[in-house]
Design a protein around this motif. Structure first.
Motif, PDB file in Angstrom:
ATOM      1  N   ILE A   1       0.864  -1.193   0.000  1.00  0.00           N
ATOM      2  CA  ILE A   1       0.000   0.000   0.000  1.00  0.00           C
ATOM      3  C   ILE A   1       0.897   1.238   0.000  1.00  0.00           C
ATOM      4  CG2 ILE A   1      -1.799   1.260   1.230  1.00  0.00           C
ATOM      5  CD1 ILE A   1      -2.498  -1.448   2.586  1.00  0.00           C
ATOM      6  N   HIS A   2       0.600   2.173  -0.901  1.00  0.00           N
ATOM      7  CA  HIS A   2       1.394   3.408  -1.038  1.00  0.00           C
ATOM      8  C   HIS A   2       0.467   4.613  -0.839  1.00  0.00           C
ATOM      9  CE1 HIS A   2       3.939   6.278  -3.713  1.00  0.00           C
ATOM     10  NE2 HIS A   2       4.189   6.447  -2.424  1.00  0.00           N
ATOM     11  N   ILE A   3       0.832   5.499   0.092  1.00  0.00           N
ATOM     12  CA  ILE A   3       0.019   6.691   0.390  1.00  0.00           C
ATOM     13  C   ILE A   3       0.851   7.922   0.078  1.00  0.00           C
ATOM     14  CG2 ILE A   3      -1.293   7.934   2.147  1.00  0.00           C
ATOM     15  CD1 ILE A   3      -1.454   5.297   3.712  1.00  0.00           C
ATOM     16  N   ASN A   4       0.341   8.768  -0.810  1.00  0.00           N
ATOM     17  CA  ASN A   4       1.022  10.031  -1.129  1.00  0.00           C
ATOM     18  C   ASN A   4      -0.017  11.098  -1.417  1.00  0.00           C
ATOM     19  OD1 ASN A   4       0.167   8.935  -3.568  1.00  0.00           O
ATOM     20  ND2 ASN A   4       1.770   9.932  -4.727  1.00  0.00           N
ATOM     21  N   CYS A   5       0.445  12.296  -1.732  1.00  0.00           N
ATOM     22  CA  CYS A   5      -0.482  13.402  -2.003  1.00  0.00           C
ATOM     23  C   CYS A   5       0.163  14.378  -2.973  1.00  0.00           C
ATOM     24  CB  CYS A   5      -0.888  14.125  -0.708  1.00  0.00           C
ATOM     25  SG  CYS A   5       0.439  15.104   0.014  1.00  0.00           S
TER      26      CYS A   5
ATOM     27  N   ILE B   1      -5.211  13.307  -2.074  1.00  0.00           N
ATOM     28  CA  ILE B   1      -4.584  12.222  -1.328  1.00  0.00           C
ATOM     29  C   ILE B   1      -4.876  10.920  -2.065  1.00  0.00           C
ATOM     30  CG2 ILE B   1      -4.431  11.091   0.910  1.00  0.00           C
ATOM     31  CD1 ILE B   1      -5.875  13.666   2.013  1.00  0.00           C
ATOM     32  N   LEU B   2      -3.838  10.124  -2.313  1.00  0.00           N
ATOM     33  CA  LEU B   2      -3.986   8.881  -3.049  1.00  0.00           C
ATOM     34  C   LEU B   2      -3.557   7.708  -2.177  1.00  0.00           C
ATOM     35  CD1 LEU B   2      -2.589  11.183  -5.192  1.00  0.00           C
ATOM     36  CD2 LEU B   2      -3.465   9.468  -6.776  1.00  0.00           C
ATOM     37  N   VAL B   3      -4.440   6.703  -2.051  1.00  0.00           N
ATOM     38  CA  VAL B   3      -4.157   5.463  -1.321  1.00  0.00           C
ATOM     39  C   VAL B   3      -4.214   4.328  -2.348  1.00  0.00           C
ATOM     40  CG1 VAL B   3      -4.848   3.952   0.551  1.00  0.00           C
ATOM     41  CG2 VAL B   3      -5.187   6.426   0.772  1.00  0.00           C
ATOM     42  N   LYS B   4      -3.051   3.840  -2.723  1.00  0.00           N
ATOM     43  CA  LYS B   4      -2.942   2.853  -3.809  1.00  0.00           C
ATOM     44  C   LYS B   4      -2.544   1.495  -3.250  1.00  0.00           C
ATOM     45  CE  LYS B   4      -0.688   2.136  -8.285  1.00  0.00           C
ATOM     46  NZ  LYS B   4       0.285   2.690  -9.265  1.00  0.00           N
ATOM     47  N   ASP B   5      -3.209   0.420  -3.740  1.00  0.00           N
ATOM     48  CA  ASP B   5      -2.879  -0.939  -3.297  1.00  0.00           C
ATOM     49  C   ASP B   5      -2.742  -1.850  -4.505  1.00  0.00           C
ATOM     50  OD1 ASP B   5      -5.437  -2.382  -3.937  1.00  0.00           O
ATOM     51  OD2 ASP B   5      -6.258  -0.911  -2.538  1.00  0.00           O
ATOM     52  N   ASN B   6      -2.262  -3.056  -4.256  1.00  0.00           N
ATOM     53  CA  ASN B   6      -2.090  -4.059  -5.313  1.00  0.00           C
ATOM     54  C   ASN B   6      -3.044  -5.232  -5.108  1.00  0.00           C
ATOM     55  OD1 ASN B   6      -0.869  -5.062  -3.019  1.00  0.00           O
ATOM     56  ND2 ASN B   6       0.774  -6.115  -4.134  1.00  0.00           N
ATOM     57  N   GLY B   7      -4.240  -4.918  -4.573  1.00  0.00           N
ATOM     58  CA  GLY B   7      -5.199  -5.961  -4.225  1.00  0.00           C
ATOM     59  C   GLY B   7      -5.994  -6.472  -5.398  1.00  0.00           C
ATOM     60  N   ILE B   8      -7.188  -6.995  -5.097  1.00  0.00           N
ATOM     61  CA  ILE B   8      -8.003  -7.664  -6.115  1.00  0.00           C
ATOM     62  C   ILE B   8      -8.664  -6.679  -7.068  1.00  0.00           C
ATOM     63  CG2 ILE B   8      -8.430  -9.622  -4.595  1.00  0.00           C
ATOM     64  CD1 ILE B   8     -11.203  -8.447  -4.027  1.00  0.00           C
ATOM     65  N   GLY B   9      -8.774  -5.399  -6.676  1.00  0.00           N
ATOM     66  CA  GLY B   9      -9.379  -4.393  -7.536  1.00  0.00           C
ATOM     67  C   GLY B   9     -10.869  -4.601  -7.698  1.00  0.00           C
ATOM     68  N   PHE B  10     -11.474  -3.836  -8.636  1.00  0.00           N
ATOM     69  CA  PHE B  10     -12.905  -3.950  -8.890  1.00  0.00           C
ATOM     70  C   PHE B  10     -13.206  -3.349 -10.255  1.00  0.00           C
ATOM     71  CE2 PHE B  10     -12.178   0.025  -6.673  1.00  0.00           C
ATOM     72  CZ  PHE B  10     -12.864   0.945  -7.457  1.00  0.00           C
ATOM     73  N   ASP B  11     -14.384  -3.652 -10.749  1.00  0.00           N
ATOM     74  CA  ASP B  11     -14.837  -3.070 -12.012  1.00  0.00           C
ATOM     75  C   ASP B  11     -15.415  -1.688 -11.730  1.00  0.00           C
ATOM     76  OD1 ASP B  11     -16.066  -2.399 -14.409  1.00  0.00           O
ATOM     77  OD2 ASP B  11     -16.623  -4.466 -14.855  1.00  0.00           O
ATOM     78  N   GLU B  12     -14.936  -0.672 -12.438  1.00  0.00           N
ATOM     79  CA  GLU B  12     -15.342   0.703 -12.149  1.00  0.00           C
ATOM     80  C   GLU B  12     -16.819   0.965 -12.413  1.00  0.00           C
ATOM     81  OE1 GLU B  12     -12.922   3.698 -13.866  1.00  0.00           O
ATOM     82  OE2 GLU B  12     -11.074   3.067 -12.863  1.00  0.00           O
ATOM     83  N   LYS B  13     -17.507   0.049 -13.071  1.00  0.00           N
ATOM     84  CA  LYS B  13     -18.946   0.265 -13.271  1.00  0.00           C
ATOM     85  C   LYS B  13     -19.706   0.174 -11.950  1.00  0.00           C
ATOM     86  CE  LYS B  13     -20.164  -4.551 -14.340  1.00  0.00           C
ATOM     87  NZ  LYS B  13     -20.719  -5.463 -15.389  1.00  0.00           N
ATOM     88  N   TYR B  14     -19.071  -0.451 -10.937  1.00  0.00           N
ATOM     89  CA  TYR B  14     -19.700  -0.547  -9.621  1.00  0.00           C
ATOM     90  C   TYR B  14     -19.312   0.620  -8.703  1.00  0.00           C
ATOM     91  CZ  TYR B  14     -20.564  -5.357 -11.084  1.00  0.00           C
ATOM     92  OH  TYR B  14     -20.966  -6.468 -11.764  1.00  0.00           O
TER      93      TYR B  14
END
Length: 567
Positions: free
Chosen positions: A460-464, A473-486
């Protein structure tokens, strides 16, 4: 120190005047003849040096009315800023009690102090009397008389110039067009508003006789104001007319009221005309609308009634909202105890009686314990959401770096369990509620850890980064993600994209984030692809603006009354 009189120092005649008036001041101060001569000699020595080597010199005679030490003071200045030795001062300083020299980039000043008897009465009345003596003292020569007249004329010219500047500043500050016309109806002065509106200079308007500015249908009535024959014949105290004028940057015409009044001298002779032009476009539009639409009054009345109903509904909605919030808080709080007992006794039964229960009973108890834990989690999240709505925000400078580091430390066990790596860059400081910022970061970081991939350690990377007067502010991870339509439903209450069997949660975490960001007058969104991780983006104002308070006031007290803006 009180100034009594001054003498410009340009030639030998001025030196005589300086000596004479220094003697006169010493005489008024009650000094003996020898002391008068001593003071005047000291002044003359320095004044002569200023005339010979200075530039635009002047002598200012003053008095220090201090009760303990009383002095008459001669201040000699010139515009030559220099530190060179003054020959006259070498002798003069031995004749006075004390002296002072000062330099700056504009002038050199020498002050000679001569002590006068403490018994000398120096009050305001006495000083005014001395000023009057110097002002009315007869001239000692034709040169003195000419010099006085010249100084009076210069003072008068300066005062006239100052008053003219004050008049221009005043007229330019007023949001109306102010102008003057001569006997021929020609413009001789106008404030800045005339050129701002018309885009034309005085010469252009005089040449075109305003024909490019005034609407053709209104020009005949307007021309009375600038027609020299009609102006000369009229004896009216004021001439007024309504006309439409074209704005410099538009093709539209706007209604104005134009008026001029004569200014005469004491004999009644006309000096010039003073006029003003006022924007009455809004008033004319209302008048024309009222004339052409008889139903407007009824519509206005109905609109007012609707506004009252709307304000009543808003207040009722706010009251219901507050009651719902209170109900959610109280209900959630009161549900804690029975859920705790269900969870406790279910766990106790499984722990103590699992050997005497059959497989079906164990399954039921396991399901009951799991359901009670989910219910307890849901209640806690409802309480958290309710607190976000209920608590009073306390805005102050908050270090987001410190907040993020504290949250990472609080989640240390979860981070270790999930083998997660959290990188926090140097973040900015914003005006915010510290507690809610802590909850926001806790939910976003916890969410990123929760939805990590099974076989990949979570990173997890947190920067601004600043954007104008806001912070992203951006909180970025390398997880499972999701479909942006939801994306739209992710921030709604009780909305989940994954089953509770695989990923624990109540669907309130991101809803709480959305509410916190909204109360801080910000925005939250996310970017992601399935299997590629997600980036949650929070945008907050760096400095808390009054719009948040204003918005809350509107919700509490109803919408502000609609007032149409004048173009």
């Amino acid at each position: 120190m009180q100034e009594l009189t001054r003498v410009t120092l340009q030639n030998e005649m001025d030196l005589i005047l300086a000596h004479k008036r220094s003697m006169r001041l010493a005489e008024l101060a009650g000094l003996s003849l020898s002391a008068q001569t001593t003071f005047a000699t000291a002044v003359s020595e320095v004044a002569r040096n200023t005339i010979d080597r200075g530039k635009n010199g002047r002598l200012i005679l003053m008095v220090n009315p201090d009760q303990r030490e009383k002095y008459i003071i001669a201040k000699i200045t010139d515009e030559e800023s220099q530190t060179k030795h003054y020959e006259g001062l070498t002798y003069a300083r031995r004749l006075v009690n004390k002296y002072n020299i000062s330099f700056d980039s504009k002038e050199t000043a020498i002050e000679l102090y001569f002590e006068i008897p403490v018994s000398t009465k120096l009050d305001i009345q006495k000083l005014d009397e001395w000023k009057k003596i110097f002002r009315n003292e007869p001239a000692v020569s034709p040169y003195d008389e000419l010099k006085r007249k010249n100084e009076q004329l210069q003072d008068l010219a300066q005062k006239l110039e100052e008053r003219e500047q004050q008049y221009k500043m005043l007229t330019n500050a007023l949001p109306i067009i102010i102008f003057t016309l001569n006997e021929k109806g020609e413009l001789i002065y106008a404030n800045e508003w005339l050129k701002r509106f018309t885009g034309s200079s005085l010469q252009q308007l005089n040449t075109t006789h305003w024909k490019d500015i005034v609407h053709p249908d209104d020009y005949d009535s307007f021309s009375v104001l600038i027609n020299n024959q009609q102006l000369s014949a009229t004896r009216a105290s004021a001439i007024k007319t309504q006309c439409r004028l074209r704005h410099r940057n538009e093709d539209d015409y706007y209604w104005h009221m134009a008026s001029i009044s004569p200014l005469n001298d004491e004999s009644g002779k006309l000096l010039y005309w003073i006029g003003y032009i006022v924007d009455i476009n809004a008033q004319k539009l209302v008048e024309e609308t009222l004339k052409n639409n008889h139903e407007l009054k009824e519509a206005q009345r109905q609109l007012k009634e609707n506004q009252i109903v709307l304000e009543t509904n808003i207040k009722e909605l706010n009251r219901s909202n507050q009651e719902l919030q209170q109900f959610a808080y109280v209900a959630s709080h009161d549900l804690q105890e029975p859920i705790r007992k269900i969870s406790f006794y279910s766990g106790y039964l499984l722990d103590k009686y699992k050997d005497v229960l059959d497989e079906t009973g164990l399954s039921f108890l396991t399901i009951m314990l799991s359901a009670s834990k989910r219910m307890r989690k849901l209640i806690n999240d409802l309480l958290a959401y309710s607190r976000v709505e209920r608590q009073q925000l306390q805005f102050k400078p908050v270090s987001l770096t410190q907040i993020a580091q504290e949250v990472v430390k609080d989640l240390e066990l979860l981070v270790s369990e999930k083998n997660a790596t959290i990188q926090v860059d140097e973040l900015a400081t914003v005006d915010a509620d510290e507690g809610q910022m802590h909850q926001l970061f806790e939910n976003l970081i916890g969410n990123a850890i929760k939805y990590a991939k099974d076989d990949v350690p979570s990173v997890i990377h947190i920067n601004c980064k600043p954007i104008d007067d806001q912070l992203q502010i951006l909180v970025k991870d390398n997880g499972i993600g999701f479909d942006e339509k939801y994306l739209p439903q992710m921030f709604a209450l009780f909305q989940r994209l994954h089953s509770s069997e695989k990923y624990e949660g109540t669907g309130l975490g991101l809803a709480i984030c959305q509410k916190i960001v909204s109360l801080h007058n910000g925005k939250i969104t996310a970017q992601s692809q399935e299997g590629e991780g997600a980036t949650f983006i929070v945008t907050l104002p760096i400095s808390h603006s009054s719009s948040v308070t204003q918005e809350k006031d509107w919700l509490a007290n109803g919408l502000p009354e609609y007032k149409p803006a004048h173009k």
